[in-house]
Design a protein around this motif. Structure first.
Motif, mmCIF file in Angstrom:
data_model
loop_
_atom_site.group_PDB
_atom_site.id
_atom_site.type_symbol
_atom_site.label_atom_id
_atom_site.label_comp_id
_atom_site.label_asym_id
_atom_site.label_seq_id
_atom_site.Cartn_x
_atom_site.Cartn_y
_atom_site.Cartn_z
ATOM 1 N N ARG A 82 -4.081 -3.286 -5.535
ATOM 2 C CA ARG A 82 -4.939 -2.142 -4.677
ATOM 3 C C ARG A 82 -3.320 -1.932 -5.251
ATOM 4 N N THR A 83 -2.157 -2.281 -5.360
ATOM 5 C CA THR A 83 -0.729 -1.868 -5.722
ATOM 6 C C THR A 83 -0.530 -1.400 -7.141
ATOM 7 N N PHE A 123 8.830 -3.636 -6.052
ATOM 8 C CA PHE A 123 8.716 -2.713 -6.668
ATOM 9 C C PHE A 123 8.279 -1.985 -6.592
ATOM 10 N N GLY A 124 7.863 -0.946 -6.357
ATOM 11 C CA GLY A 124 7.305 0.151 -6.024
ATOM 12 C C GLY A 124 8.602 1.715 -6.226
ATOM 13 N N ASP A 125 9.538 0.450 -6.039
ATOM 14 C CA ASP A 125 11.168 1.956 -6.094
ATOM 15 C C ASP A 125 11.065 2.595 -5.084
ATOM 16 N N PRO A 126 10.440 2.464 -3.906
ATOM 17 C CA PRO A 126 10.144 2.805 -2.888
ATOM 18 C C PRO A 126 11.383 4.076 -2.169
ATOM 19 N N GLY A 127 10.970 5.834 -2.403
ATOM 20 C CA GLY A 127 12.938 6.544 -2.117
ATOM 21 C C GLY A 127 13.841 6.402 -2.417
ATOM 22 N N LEU A 128 13.536 6.182 -4.147
ATOM 23 C CA LEU A 128 14.323 6.273 -5.290
ATOM 24 C C LEU A 128 15.074 7.675 -5.188
ATOM 25 N N LEU A 129 14.612 8.680 -4.753
ATOM 26 C CA LEU A 129 14.906 10.113 -5.898
ATOM 27 C C LEU A 129 15.308 10.498 -4.208
ATOM 28 N N ALA A 130 14.860 10.423 -3.076
ATOM 29 C CA ALA A 130 15.448 10.933 -1.205
ATOM 30 C C ALA A 130 16.788 10.003 -1.758
ATOM 31 N N SER A 157 1.261 -1.247 -0.399
ATOM 32 C CA SER A 157 -0.004 0.046 0.323
ATOM 33 C C SER A 157 0.969 1.614 -0.246
ATOM 34 N N HIS A 158 0.099 2.402 0.032
ATOM 35 C CA HIS A 158 1.050 3.737 -0.263
ATOM 36 C C HIS A 158 1.259 4.037 0.891
ATOM 37 N N PHE A 159 0.690 3.205 1.645
ATOM 38 C CA PHE A 159 1.243 4.115 3.898
ATOM 39 C C PHE A 159 2.242 3.420 3.900
ATOM 40 N N ASP A 160 2.755 1.419 3.280
ATOM 41 C CA ASP A 160 3.658 0.952 3.589
ATOM 42 C C ASP A 160 5.249 0.909 2.751
ATOM 43 N N GLU A 161 4.041 1.341 1.851
ATOM 44 C CA GLU A 161 5.646 1.964 0.775
ATOM 45 C C GLU A 161 6.450 3.879 1.826
ATOM 46 N N ALA A 162 5.553 4.458 2.234
ATOM 47 C CA ALA A 162 5.674 5.454 2.958
ATOM 48 C C ALA A 162 6.960 5.208 4.061
#
Ligand code: 5HY
Length: 243
Positions: A119-120, A77-84, A46-51
């Motif tokens: 949902r993802t 696969f959501g590439d979480p935090g990639l740019l940061a 989910s977006h929450f998990d990703e954050a």
């Protein structure tokens, strides 16, 4: 060359699987260091998990900088935090979704993504837009498998994934499939064999791209928006991130 492969969720069996996949495709002389955050969700769905997982990714980047990493892979696969993450290092940082999309467009004019929960799917669609691959992708399909079902050897994850990939092959007018979860890393060859078309898996794709960039001396640009964050105080539990 030392490549840090980060599984942003906190499921050790999936981290091991991702590490094995990365080591299998790494070139001689490439050392794979695999890790997962100390804190965070067991799976990212989910977006929450990703954050939440993105903070864990940044902590692993900080550890990698202390250990002298030459490149990083974010194996979700959501590439979480990639740019940061790219702001925190001069080394290349590759997300498995981004890597999968790039390689798929080099071997096919159209591909489909097959992922876990419906949902993802929107997360993958947002990345297709962000990276400019929307017009290459025919469909983002979901098996509706919870991510951790991929860790259940007694489950039917493979059959469910194969069935959705067959539908993509037969209905989407595509030349390749991109697998939409780091936890699918060990299923690539078998799926490609059973489907008869190329299956692109993000962990191995990202490791090879990371190796290529690092061997070319191409790192994250510090000119512009990916420059190191401006030093400033951070309050509360993030105080040790601040100056
Ligand atoms: C992944 N979640 O690659 C994503 C897949 C997904 O924990 N690892 C996870 O469903 O977005």
């Amino acid at each position: 060359m030392r490549i840090h492969v980060i599984n942003p969720n906190t499921t050790a069996s999936m981290t091991d699987k991702i590490g094995n996949c990365a080591s299998r495709v790494a070139a001689p002389g490439t050392e794979i260091h695999v890790s997962q955050p100390e804190s965070g969700p067991v799976s990212i769905e989910s977006h929450f998990d990703e954050a939440i997982s993105a903070v864990g990714v940044l902590e692993e980047i900080r550890r990698g900088e202390a250990l002298g990493a030459d490149a990083y892979v974010i194996a979700c696969f959501g590439d979480p935090g990639l740019l940061a993450a790219r702001e925190l290092t001069r080394a290349p940082v590759i997300g498995i979704a981004e890597a999968g999309f790039h390689l798929a467009t080099m071997i096919s004019t159209r591909f489909s993504v097959v992922t876990t929960l419906a949902r993802t799917a929107i997360i993958a669609e947002h990345l297709l837009d962000q990276y400019g691959f929307r017009h290459h992708c025919r469909q983002v399909r979901a098996t509706d498998l919870p991510v951790l079902e991929l860790e259940n050897p007694a489950g039917n994850a493979y059959q469910a994934l194969l069935a959705e990939c067959q539908r993509a092959r037969d209905e989407d007018g595509i030349g390749a499939i991109v697998l939409g979860c780091g936890g699918m890393a060990d299923l690539t060859e078998r799926l490609a064999q059973d489907l008869g078309l190329p299956v692109v898996e993000g962990v191995s794709a990202a490791v090879k791209l990371a190796e290529s960039l690092a061997s070319l001396g191409l790192g994250t640009s510090k000119h512009g928006d990916l420059a190191f964050p401006r030093p400033k105080p951070f309050a509360g539990k993030f105080a040790d991130w601040g100056e």
